[in-house]
Design an enzyme around this catalytic site. Structure first.
Site, short mmCIF file in Angstrom:
data_model
loop_
_atom_site.label_atom_id
_atom_site.label_comp_id
_atom_site.label_asym_id
_atom_site.label_seq_id
_atom_site.Cartn_x
_atom_site.Cartn_y
_atom_site.Cartn_z
N HIS A 24 3.64 -13.58 -1.34
CA HIS A 24 2.19 -13.37 -1.27
C HIS A 24 1.47 -14.42 -2.13
O HIS A 24 0.49 -15.02 -1.70
CB HIS A 24 1.80 -11.99 -1.82
CG HIS A 24 2.26 -10.82 -1.01
ND1 HIS A 24 2.88 -9.73 -1.56
CD2 HIS A 24 2.16 -10.54 0.32
CE1 HIS A 24 3.15 -8.83 -0.62
NE2 HIS A 24 2.73 -9.31 0.54
N LYS B 254 1.47 3.29 5.80
CA LYS B 254 2.87 2.94 5.56
C LYS B 254 3.66 3.98 4.77
O LYS B 254 4.74 3.68 4.28
CB LYS B 254 2.93 1.60 4.83
CG LYS B 254 2.78 0.40 5.74
CD LYS B 254 3.15 -0.85 5.01
CE LYS B 254 3.24 -2.03 5.98
NZ LYS B 254 3.44 -3.29 5.24
N SER C 145 7.78 -6.81 0.34
CA SER C 145 7.57 -5.77 -0.68
C SER C 145 8.59 -4.64 -0.48
O SER C 145 9.12 -4.09 -1.45
CB SER C 145 6.16 -5.20 -0.58
OG SER C 145 5.21 -6.20 -0.80
O1 PNS Z 1 0.61 -6.06 4.40
P1 PNS Z 1 0.45 -5.33 5.69
O2 PNS Z 1 0.78 -3.87 5.49
O3 PNS Z 1 1.23 -5.94 6.81
O4 PNS Z 1 -1.12 -5.41 6.09
C1 PNS Z 1 -1.61 -4.76 7.23
C2 PNS Z 1 -3.13 -4.79 7.28
C3 PNS Z 1 -3.72 -4.18 6.03
C4 PNS Z 1 -3.61 -6.23 7.38
C5 PNS Z 1 -3.59 -4.00 8.55
O5 PNS Z 1 -2.95 -2.78 8.54
C6 PNS Z 1 -5.09 -3.79 8.62
O6 PNS Z 1 -5.86 -4.71 8.74
N1 PNS Z 1 -5.51 -2.52 8.57
C7 PNS Z 1 -6.91 -2.14 8.63
C8 PNS Z 1 -7.21 -1.32 9.89
C9 PNS Z 1 -7.55 -2.22 11.06
O7 PNS Z 1 -8.45 -3.05 10.99
N2 PNS Z 1 -6.83 -2.03 12.17
C10 PNS Z 1 -7.07 -2.78 13.39
C11 PNS Z 1 -6.39 -4.13 13.40
S1 PNS Z 1 -4.92 -4.06 14.30
#
Ligand code: PNS
Length: 164
Positions: A19, A43, A131
């Site tokens: 990251h 998650k 992670s």
């Molecule tokens: O580190 P990660 O867990 O892969 O990040 C995932 C993240 C936070 C980028 C994604 O889950 C997200 O943007 N969630 C917010 C909800 C959203 O906008 N969903 C629609 C997009 S598919």
């Protein structure tokens, strides 16, 4: 003047050197980078609370002049719009990341055609770091010191004192 603000969203449970490598790369190509921790992640139970994750990232990114850290809830596109950000930064480590990232980028484009997703690759030495693996290996007594910032190692030791 034309300035580019980008959001680097994620769960960051916890922040890894992968990251951090991406933050360093991203901060060189955009004017302002906002690291945004998702508060209502699906998650499962996280190891670190959102404030703990925010503290760790703030500490680890202190030396970057154009990086800030915050949290968000709900849709990423709504948060990006509120922030006045034109782009979302995401890391791609291997082909296995591609499908998930492609789907998210396309869904976000559908929801907001003005928001671009920028993909960058972390240094090769971090391509296998996640992670999830860091937590698993640490809990089983493995050495993760080369893979996360020192302050994260300290937090892991405090959080999981009775590891194997
Ligand atoms: O580190 P990660 O867990 O892969 O990040 C995932 C993240 C936070 C980028 C994604 O889950 C997200 O943007 N969630 C917010 C909800 C959203 O906008 N969903 C629609 C997009 S598919």
């Amino acid at each position: 003047m034309h300035t580019v603000k980008a959001i680097y969203p994620g769960t960051f449970d916890p922040l890894t050197n992968g990251h951090l490598d991406l933050i360093a790369r991203g901060s060189k190509i955009v004017d302002e980078l906002v690291v945004a921790i998702l508060r209502n992640s699906e998650k499962g139970t996280p190891l670190f609370t959102v404030p703990e994750r925010e503290e760790m990232i703030t500490e680890a990114t202190r030396s970057f002049g154009n990086v800030s850290v915050t949290t968000f809830n709900g849709l990423l596109v709504d948060f990006a719009r509120q922030q006045g950000a034109k782009a979302v930064l995401r890391g791609i480590r291997a082909i296995s990341d591609y499908e998930y990232e492609f789907q998210m980028a396309m869904m976000n484009r559908k929801l907001d055609p003005e928001l671009e997703t920028l993909f960058m690759m972390p240094a090769e030495k971090y391509t296998y770091v996640s992670s999830r693996l860091i937590k698993g290996v640490f809990q089983l007594g493995g050495d993760v010191t080369a893979l996360v910032p020192p302050l994260v190692v300290e937090r892991l030791k405090a959080k999981v004192p009775n590891r194997l």
